[in-house]
Design a protein around this motif. Structure first.
Motif, short mmCIF file in Angstrom:
data_model
loop_
_atom_site.label_atom_id
_atom_site.label_comp_id
_atom_site.label_asym_id
_atom_site.label_seq_id
_atom_site.Cartn_x
_atom_site.Cartn_y
_atom_site.Cartn_z
N ALA A 186 90.67 36.62 121.12
CA ALA A 186 90.36 35.09 120.98
C ALA A 186 89.80 34.63 119.70
O ALA A 186 89.55 33.46 119.80
CB ALA A 186 89.70 34.64 122.41
N GLY A 198 96.50 39.16 120.66
CA GLY A 198 95.97 37.93 121.30
C GLY A 198 95.33 37.92 122.64
O GLY A 198 95.63 38.90 123.34
N ARG A 223 96.85 30.59 125.52
CA ARG A 223 96.32 31.44 124.56
C ARG A 223 94.75 31.01 124.48
O ARG A 223 94.57 29.82 124.36
CB ARG A 223 97.11 31.34 123.34
CG ARG A 223 96.51 32.20 122.23
CD ARG A 223 97.53 32.91 121.44
NE ARG A 223 96.68 33.83 120.42
CZ ARG A 223 97.31 34.49 119.63
NH1 ARG A 223 98.55 34.52 119.35
NH2 ARG A 223 96.71 35.59 119.00
N TYR A 248 95.10 35.83 126.62
CA TYR A 248 95.76 34.77 127.30
C TYR A 248 94.76 34.79 128.95
O TYR A 248 94.49 35.58 129.19
CB TYR A 248 97.24 35.19 127.58
CG TYR A 248 97.90 35.15 126.24
CD1 TYR A 248 98.74 34.16 125.80
CD2 TYR A 248 97.87 36.08 125.44
CE1 TYR A 248 99.53 33.75 124.78
CE2 TYR A 248 98.81 36.31 124.23
CZ TYR A 248 99.39 34.95 123.89
OH TYR A 248 100.08 35.02 122.64
N THR A 263 103.24 36.90 127.14
CA THR A 263 103.04 37.76 125.98
C THR A 263 104.15 38.57 125.53
O THR A 263 104.66 39.21 126.54
CB THR A 263 101.69 38.71 126.19
OG1 THR A 263 101.34 38.34 127.54
CG2 THR A 263 100.82 38.28 124.98
#
Ligand code: IPD
Ligand code: CA
Ligand code: CA
Ligand code: CA
Length: 268
Positions: A228, A138, A145, A140, A1
């Motif tokens: 997510a 985001g 992802r 992970y 990331t």
């Protein structure tokens, strides 16, 4: 990331390392004859020596690197700090599973900046997975992802839930679950709220709800679920809280929230 804000990058790295160390301690250090050290709100609300040892490890590690930060930990860590950053820690989420040698347990660590969750880490050693999210960056698991599942109809949704340890609430919680079951595909009671929230993030559940969570159960997992693409909340118009925590794929969220409101899921 790629985390562009250097403070958030630092908090993420520290949260990941603290969770990794605590996860290793819990996995490798679990005594064969592990017993209940004490009980809290009720005789089924148990704590082991390992819950306490894991919280000590996490707060010790974080305080060494960031002495000005505040803490809120399930096993008693509590200090406001002076930096505007507060760590919200569940050193062992899923203690009952851990006590019985069942694999569904996790270490949950979140960092709040001025009261807003900006980093979330959920380490699930027996799954070999670490879930993480930074606000706006985001969610992970390793390189993968995370994305919430495409929304099914509510009657095709797999819904996780949990039952708090306050015994006077459990009959009503069972009643609510009994009324949810015929409206959905099926329900699951995994035993770790943090993992339930990450399962929504990873598309392993369509939704999850629970009455009676504490901030340490949900802070990291709720951020991971939102990052997510899932929606999180409580009663209609409210954020997730001890009253009600709901996380779901966008197309199921409103319908499930409505159903839980109708069933009075937040009642005692
Ligand atoms: C519990 C777990 C469980 C949930 C309970 C929590 P703990 O946390 O998350 O799944 O149903 O409400 O208290 O005590 O194992 O950290
Ligand atoms: Ca507990
Ligand atoms: Ca917990
Ligand atoms: Ca715990």
């Amino acid at each position: 990331t790629d985390v562009t804000d250097p403070l958030l990058a630092e908090l993420l790295d520290l949260g990941l390392e603290a969770a990794r160390r605590a996860g290793a301690l819990l996995r490798d250090g679990r005594p064969d004859d592990l017993t209940v050290a004490k009980t809290k709100t009720s005789p089924i609300d148990v704590v082991t020596e390992m819950d306490i040892a894991a919280e000590k490890l996490i707060t010790g590690f974080l305080a060494e690197h960031r002495p000005q930060d505040g803490f809120l930990g399930e096993e008693g860590a509590s200090s406001p700090g002076t930096s505007g950053i507060r760590w919200v820690i569940d050193p062992l989420d899923g203690t009952v599973n851990y006590l019985y040698g069942r694999p569904t347990w996790a270490v949950s660590i979140a960092a709040e900046r001025d009261g807003e969750t900006v980093v979330g880490v959920v380490e699930a050693p027996m799954r070999g997975e670490t879930y993480r999210a930074v606000l706006g960056g985001g969610a992970y698991a390793g390189e993968r992802r995370l994305a919430a599942r495409p929304s099914p109809e509510l009657d095709q949704a797999l819904v996780g839930t949990g039952f708090g340890y306050i015994q006077s609430r459990r009959a009503h919680q069972a009643d609510v679950a009994q009324r949810v079951i015929p409206r959905v595909r099926d329900i699951r009671r995994g035993g770790s709220a943090a993992i339930d929230l990450c399962d929504v993030a990873a598309g392993r559940l369509d939704a999850y709800y629970e009455r009676g969570l504490n901030p340490w159960d949900l802070a990291a997992g709720a951020l991971i679920a939102r990052e997510a693409g899932a929606l999180t909340g409580g009663r209609p118009g409210e954020p997730e809280s001890g009253e009600l925590t709901l996380a779901a794929s966008p197309g199921v969220f409103a319908l499930l929230q409505e159903l839980l409101e109708e069933l009075g899921a937040w009642h005692d």
